[in-house]
Motif scaffolding. Sequence first.
Motif, PDB file in Angstrom:
ATOM      1  N   LYS A 159     -14.102   3.782   0.557  1.00  0.00           N
ATOM      2  CA  LYS A 159     -12.857   4.624   0.385  1.00  0.00           C
ATOM      3  C   LYS A 159     -11.632   4.042  -0.509  1.00  0.00           C
ATOM      4  O   LYS A 159     -10.429   4.214  -0.441  1.00  0.00           O
ATOM      5  CB  LYS A 159     -12.908   5.585   1.179  1.00  0.00           C
ATOM      6  CG  LYS A 159     -12.228   6.887   0.143  1.00  0.00           C
ATOM      7  CD  LYS A 159     -12.189   8.039   1.120  1.00  0.00           C
ATOM      8  CE  LYS A 159     -10.744   8.892   0.946  1.00  0.00           C
ATOM      9  NZ  LYS A 159     -10.980  10.193   2.370  1.00  0.00           N
ATOM     10  N   THR A 160     -11.204   3.219   0.749  1.00  0.00           N
ATOM     11  CA  THR A 160     -10.016   2.403   1.247  1.00  0.00           C
ATOM     12  C   THR A 160     -10.426   1.276   1.305  1.00  0.00           C
ATOM     13  O   THR A 160      -8.762   0.415   2.000  1.00  0.00           O
ATOM     14  CB  THR A 160      -9.471   2.491   2.568  1.00  0.00           C
ATOM     15  OG1 THR A 160      -9.825   2.210   3.483  1.00  0.00           O
ATOM     16  CG2 THR A 160      -9.046   4.397   2.575  1.00  0.00           C
ATOM     17  N   ARG A 161     -11.056   0.164   0.692  1.00  0.00           N
ATOM     18  CA  ARG A 161     -11.239  -1.166   0.818  1.00  0.00           C
ATOM     19  C   ARG A 161      -9.554  -1.854  -0.110  1.00  0.00           C
ATOM     20  O   ARG A 161      -9.186  -3.054   0.130  1.00  0.00           O
ATOM     21  CB  ARG A 161     -12.080  -1.484  -0.158  1.00  0.00           C
ATOM     22  CG  ARG A 161     -12.455  -2.976  -0.252  1.00  0.00           C
ATOM     23  CD  ARG A 161     -13.644  -3.055  -1.137  1.00  0.00           C
ATOM     24  NE  ARG A 161     -13.945  -3.012  -2.436  1.00  0.00           N
ATOM     25  CZ  ARG A 161     -14.765  -1.742  -2.528  1.00  0.00           C
ATOM     26  NH1 ARG A 161     -15.639  -1.537  -1.978  1.00  0.00           N
ATOM     27  NH2 ARG A 161     -14.473  -1.862  -4.125  1.00  0.00           N
ATOM     28  N   GLY A 162      -9.415  -0.950  -1.200  1.00  0.00           N
ATOM     29  CA  GLY A 162      -8.347  -1.824  -1.943  1.00  0.00           C
ATOM     30  C   GLY A 162      -7.247  -2.250  -0.907  1.00  0.00           C
ATOM     31  O   GLY A 162      -6.145  -2.678  -0.710  1.00  0.00           O
ATOM     32  N   ALA A 163      -6.688  -0.793   0.157  1.00  0.00           N
ATOM     33  CA  ALA A 163      -5.507  -0.781   0.797  1.00  0.00           C
ATOM     34  C   ALA A 163      -5.971  -1.901   1.878  1.00  0.00           C
ATOM     35  O   ALA A 163      -4.398  -2.307   2.194  1.00  0.00           O
ATOM     36  CB  ALA A 163      -4.955   0.414   1.664  1.00  0.00           C
ATOM     37  N   PHE A 164      -7.487  -2.312   2.703  1.00  0.00           N
ATOM     38  CA  PHE A 164      -6.945  -3.189   3.392  1.00  0.00           C
ATOM     39  C   PHE A 164      -6.958  -4.593   3.521  1.00  0.00           C
ATOM     40  O   PHE A 164      -6.282  -5.541   3.863  1.00  0.00           O
ATOM     41  CB  PHE A 164      -8.163  -3.063   4.116  1.00  0.00           C
ATOM     42  CG  PHE A 164      -9.524  -1.739   4.944  1.00  0.00           C
ATOM     43  CD1 PHE A 164      -8.004  -0.743   5.796  1.00  0.00           C
ATOM     44  CD2 PHE A 164      -9.871  -1.281   5.173  1.00  0.00           C
ATOM     45  CE1 PHE A 164      -8.227   0.081   6.082  1.00  0.00           C
ATOM     46  CE2 PHE A 164     -10.081   0.533   5.585  1.00  0.00           C
ATOM     47  CZ  PHE A 164      -8.885   0.754   6.349  1.00  0.00           C
ATOM     48  N   ILE A 165      -7.079  -4.785   1.617  1.00  0.00           N
ATOM     49  CA  ILE A 165      -7.447  -6.289   1.549  1.00  0.00           C
ATOM     50  C   ILE A 165      -6.141  -6.043   0.957  1.00  0.00           C
ATOM     51  O   ILE A 165      -5.060  -7.368   0.910  1.00  0.00           O
ATOM     52  CB  ILE A 165      -8.819  -6.249   0.055  1.00  0.00           C
ATOM     53  CG1 ILE A 165      -9.283  -6.336   0.613  1.00  0.00           C
ATOM     54  CG2 ILE A 165      -8.065  -7.291  -0.221  1.00  0.00           C
ATOM     55  CD1 ILE A 165     -10.553  -6.384  -0.632  1.00  0.00           C
ATOM     56  N   ALA A 166      -4.950  -5.106   0.656  1.00  0.00           N
ATOM     57  CA  ALA A 166      -4.088  -5.660   0.359  1.00  0.00           C
ATOM     58  C   ALA A 166      -3.113  -5.862   1.420  1.00  0.00           C
ATOM     59  O   ALA A 166      -2.238  -6.348   1.110  1.00  0.00           O
ATOM     60  CB  ALA A 166      -3.647  -4.537  -0.449  1.00  0.00           C
ATOM     61  N   ALA A 167      -3.514  -4.358   2.533  1.00  0.00           N
ATOM     62  CA  ALA A 167      -2.697  -5.228   3.992  1.00  0.00           C
ATOM     63  C   ALA A 167      -2.762  -6.594   4.257  1.00  0.00           C
ATOM     64  O   ALA A 167      -1.487  -6.959   4.654  1.00  0.00           O
ATOM     65  CB  ALA A 167      -3.378  -3.779   5.031  1.00  0.00           C
ATOM     66  N   VAL A 168      -4.387  -6.926   4.314  1.00  0.00           N
ATOM     67  CA  VAL A 168      -3.919  -9.194   4.174  1.00  0.00           C
ATOM     68  C   VAL A 168      -2.872  -9.161   3.580  1.00  0.00           C
ATOM     69  O   VAL A 168      -2.415 -10.408   4.083  1.00  0.00           O
ATOM     70  CB  VAL A 168      -5.163  -9.100   4.296  1.00  0.00           C
ATOM     71  CG1 VAL A 168      -5.510 -10.236   4.610  1.00  0.00           C
ATOM     72  CG2 VAL A 168      -6.585  -8.592   5.178  1.00  0.00           C
ATOM     73  N   PHE A 169      -3.121  -9.083   2.218  1.00  0.00           N
ATOM     74  CA  PHE A 169      -1.689 -10.355   1.590  1.00  0.00           C
ATOM     75  C   PHE A 169      -1.016  -9.749   1.563  1.00  0.00           C
ATOM     76  O   PHE A 169       0.468 -10.401   1.530  1.00  0.00           O
ATOM     77  CB  PHE A 169      -2.533  -9.766   0.284  1.00  0.00           C
ATOM     78  CG  PHE A 169      -1.560 -10.899  -0.739  1.00  0.00           C
ATOM     79  CD1 PHE A 169      -2.092 -12.106  -0.977  1.00  0.00           C
ATOM     80  CD2 PHE A 169      -0.894 -10.060  -1.532  1.00  0.00           C
ATOM     81  CE1 PHE A 169      -1.419 -13.011  -1.776  1.00  0.00           C
ATOM     82  CE2 PHE A 169      -0.522 -10.890  -2.396  1.00  0.00           C
ATOM     83  CZ  PHE A 169      -0.909 -12.217  -3.092  1.00  0.00           C
TER      84      PHE A 169
END
Length: 533
Positions: A159-169
């Motif tokens: 559900k929130t995978r995109g936000a988590f990877i984006a937060a790393v970047f």
Amino acid sequence: MARDQLEVLNALDVAKTQLYHFTAIIIAGMGFFTDAYDLFCISLVTKLLGRIYYRIDGSPTPGTLPPNVSAAVNGVAFCGTLTGQLFFGWLGDKMGRKKVYGMTLMVMVICSLASGLSFGHTAKSTMATLCFFRFWLGFGIGGDYPLSATIMSEYANKKTRGAFIAAVFAMQGFGILTGGIVTLIISSAFKYHFKAPPYSADAIGSTVPEADFVWRIILMFGAIPAGVTYYWRMKMPETARYTALVAKNAKQAAQDMTRVLQVEIQEEQEKVERITLKESNQFGLFSKEFAHRHGLHLLGTTTTWFVLDIAFYSQNLFQKDIFSAIGWIPKAATMNALEEVFKIARAQTLIALCGTVPGYWFTVALIDIIGRFTIQMMGFFFMMVFMLGLAIPYHHWTTPGNHIGFVVMYGLTFFFANFGPNSTTFIVPAEIFPARFRSTCHGISAAAGKAGAIVGSFGFLYAAQNKDKTKTDRGYPPGIGVKNALFVLAACNLLGLMFTFLVPESKGKSLEEMSGENEEEENVDLSNKISTV
């Protein structure tokens, strides 16, 4: 119809956002923070290196790095990064994410310190030593790209995978910002304690001997966040997707995720063997089957990242013109060495604060709402629009009184790069390929991006030179001019927009759904066709 998902992977997909997600973001994000600091801080001290090591007696202007030396000092880390992305991406699929993750960090710590300790009796030998360590620093940084993205994607819920990877970047933005702030603090401290006249008043005295410590301290500071993160990286368990789908150890995957998620998870060794041993999961990276299933996806991720980085990194070409035009950086001869470092850092920090950082966090907030595809298309489109807006009336923007408009347009291209393809090209390759190729394919995509960065930073550094030989920067041949360079960059963004259609939307889908790893044989072809639409 898809096969039953492994319980351990389903538990990760449906897990509520909790502490371990944020722990993973911080651990992976601090690596990216360090990556950005190390890659971008060199641009803050290249003018200082020119003053210290390439002063010409009797010259009306301070010394500058010759074009070949400047290209080497600034670009050698990119070459190392490209190599590291390919090597560590491949190694992450062979040895496991966790084992390789620690290696990359230690390389970064050692080479950050070694870069600041670069030695030599002559300018040439000092720069050669610096370039040697910067290459290996880039090599370590390169490994962080595929590994950080893959680890975060494999830990996250769908559900929130995109936000988590984006937060790393997005931690990259803070790394760039911190580079500017650290440089401001160090240059201010030295400027306060070691007074010096401007170059025009005293060419030799304007660069105090202590200035040689400034660039060394700035480069060595990058070892601190990397070193602090090492212990926590080693404490992270291997991702369940690697353990189950690549190492084929269902028991270990269940034990690791039981501890992380704090729920009881059953091991399913028979199901793991059934999934991993079926014929559709046996093809290799260089097989016809891979080309059939994922070839267009890989073409899409590599080409979009390549053209994005050409446009993104070439934007630095205009900074000196903008900063000089609006008075943020006066003429070099009117400043001493440390004052110039301070003013360059101040200008870069303002750009990072206003244009770079906000774009990353808009992506974090919206990527799981509007999707990767929409953000990438929108980003490429607006970058193209704003570059054309800079190029068509270029003479208008460069005349007195119109500089504020130029700065706003320039800042918006950075904003839509980061709230756009600069973030999505990092995220998508970690979501759409099978677990056994995920790190490798991300590394290939990222390496294509770094090839674009090399073209953007150095190819366009020559191309954007004035057509009039008398108006080029010292040591450079005539080029096509900034205006024509902007038109070429706008065309790059158009290509990026077109190739985005090859990249599937992964919003709200599990990694196995995207890669087809747990689907019935007869439905795999159909699902891949649908995902490309």
